[in-house]
Design an enzyme around this catalytic site. Structure first.
Site, PDB file in Angstrom:
ATOM      1  N   LYS A   1      -7.392   2.320   7.122  1.00 16.29           N
ATOM      2  CA  LYS A   1      -7.972   2.488   8.462  1.00 16.29           C
ATOM      3  C   LYS A   1      -6.865   2.048   9.349  1.00 16.29           C
ATOM      4  O   LYS A   1      -7.451   1.355  10.591  1.00 16.29           O
ATOM      5  CB  LYS A   1      -9.246   1.542   8.372  1.00 16.29           C
ATOM      6  CG  LYS A   1     -10.137   1.653   7.143  1.00 16.29           C
ATOM      7  CD  LYS A   1     -10.297   3.341   6.809  1.00 16.29           C
ATOM      8  CE  LYS A   1     -11.296   3.989   7.908  1.00 16.29           C
ATOM      9  NZ  LYS A   1     -11.318   5.334   7.525  1.00 16.29           N
TER      10      LYS A   1
ATOM     11  N   HIS B   1      -1.621   3.648   0.183  1.00  8.52           N
ATOM     12  CA  HIS B   1      -1.961   2.279   0.817  1.00  8.52           C
ATOM     13  C   HIS B   1      -1.366   1.098  -0.110  1.00  8.52           C
ATOM     14  O   HIS B   1      -1.980   0.131   0.032  1.00  8.52           O
ATOM     15  CB  HIS B   1      -3.553   2.535   0.657  1.00  8.52           C
ATOM     16  CG  HIS B   1      -4.166   3.346   1.614  1.00  8.52           C
ATOM     17  ND1 HIS B   1      -3.560   3.645   3.012  1.00  8.52           N
ATOM     18  CD2 HIS B   1      -5.343   3.857   1.560  1.00  8.52           C
ATOM     19  CE1 HIS B   1      -4.495   4.353   3.541  1.00  8.52           C
ATOM     20  NE2 HIS B   1      -5.525   4.602   2.661  1.00  8.52           N
TER      21      HIS B   1
ATOM     22  N   SER C   1     -13.221  -0.557  11.471  1.00  5.55           N
ATOM     23  CA  SER C   1     -13.115   0.890  10.950  1.00  5.55           C
ATOM     24  C   SER C   1     -13.514   1.032   9.454  1.00  5.55           C
ATOM     25  O   SER C   1     -14.193   1.873   8.996  1.00  5.55           O
ATOM     26  CB  SER C   1     -11.761   1.333  11.277  1.00  5.55           C
ATOM     27  OG  SER C   1     -11.576   2.715  10.681  1.00  5.55           O
TER      28      SER C   1
END
Length: 302
Positions: free
Chosen positions: A61, A111, A141
């Site tokens: 995010k 990530h 988010s």
């Protein structure tokens, strides 16, 4: 919470934490049909890295889709949208065999924490672009992400969600947010020429300025005019429209002609619509405690 141990390049082990409220068997069944998570991570770490690869590192995010499109355009030399989704080269949930099939140049995105970088990225000195976002907006988010995708017990009210985000395990399947950013900070000090650190808020404030930084870092040599065209094409609303009209969806569950729910607001400061005064004070205390040994500074408004 579940944990698995992953062996690192130096022979030590790290514990990967899954915080989605699912067992690892459930994660494996959902994302890794022919393998398990531990094996997948090891395969990605052994991924063959090409000389012209770029590696995009982000905590969830924090602008992955946005910066992926920018990097693809800079690398290709035009401001046209790629018909592929960034998930085509998303190492978290793509097998090494699938990634190997993708033609060059590739903008790999992931990530994973710095400890789980593909070995070839370090061996080849592959250029890394790392994007950070202020944690208040990132967490808001991610809250909406979990609500939209109905991901386990984390998809609940924000007042119940916030303590999960600031707990020892954080909200990501590997590390809490503060551990993630501090490890990338240490990586930067060890490999300063290999990595460019960007901030989401800086990109929102002046995308042309920040894209020029990327252009210089990658030595792509694009003109100022093209940089401006890329900045316009990668404006949030334009990307959202392109996601609906241009992208070829890999997932048959994604509705045709509609943008991905990944595109929600793309704003700086939306956290103010979610945090109470008491929650904000608690969060600031949490940040002060956990970032005491770092030089990182974040902006929460523009």
């Amino acid at each position: 919470m579940s944990k698995i141990k992953i062996e690192l390049p130096d022979g030590t082990e790290t514990e990967c934490i899954h915080a989605y409220g699912l067992t690892y068997n459930a994660v494996v069944q959902k994302f890794f049909k022919d393998t398990d998570l531990k094996t997948h991570i090891e395969e990605i770490r052994d991924l063959e890295i090409r000389d012209d690869d770029i590696y995009l590192a982000t905590f969830p995010k924090c602008g992955t889709h946005w910066v992926w499109e920018i990097l693809v355009m800079l690398k290709r030399g035009d401001a046209e949208y790629d018909t592929r989704e960034k998930e085509t080269l998303f190492l978290d949930f793509k097998s090494s065999k699938e990634v190997d099939k993708s033609p060059s140049p590739r903008v790999l995105n992931c990530h994973y924490p710095s400890k789980l970088l593909p070995k070839g990225v370090l061996q080849k000195g592959t250029k890394i672009v790392h994007v950070m976002r202020n944690p208040k907006d990132a967490f808001v988010s991610y809250y909406h992400h979990h609500k939209t995708f109905k991901t386990g017990p984390l998809a609940q009210s924000f007042d119940k969600y916030l303590p999960l985000m600031t707990g020892d395990y954080g909200i990501y399947m590997f590390y809490p947010w503060f551990t993630y950013v501090k490890e990338w900070e240490r990586f930067t000090k060890a490999h300063p020429k290999q990595i460019l650190n960007l901030f989401y808020e800086d990109l929102k404030e002046d995308p042309v300025r920040e894209i020029k930084k990327i252009n210089n870092f990658l030595d792509t040599g694009r003109s100022d005019e093209l940089v401006k065209d890329i900045a316009k094409a990668c404006d949030f609303q334009n990307l959202k429209k392109a996601d609906a009209e241009v992208k070829i969806k890999e997932d048959p569950k994604k509705p045709a002609g509609k943008p991905s729910p990944m595109y929600r607001k793309g704003q700086v400061g939306d956290w103010k619509n979610h945090f109470t005064v008491a929650q904000n004070e608690m969060f600031d205390e949490w940040l002060a405690e956990n970032l005491i040994d770092t030089d990182l500074k974040f902006r929460y408004t523009l």
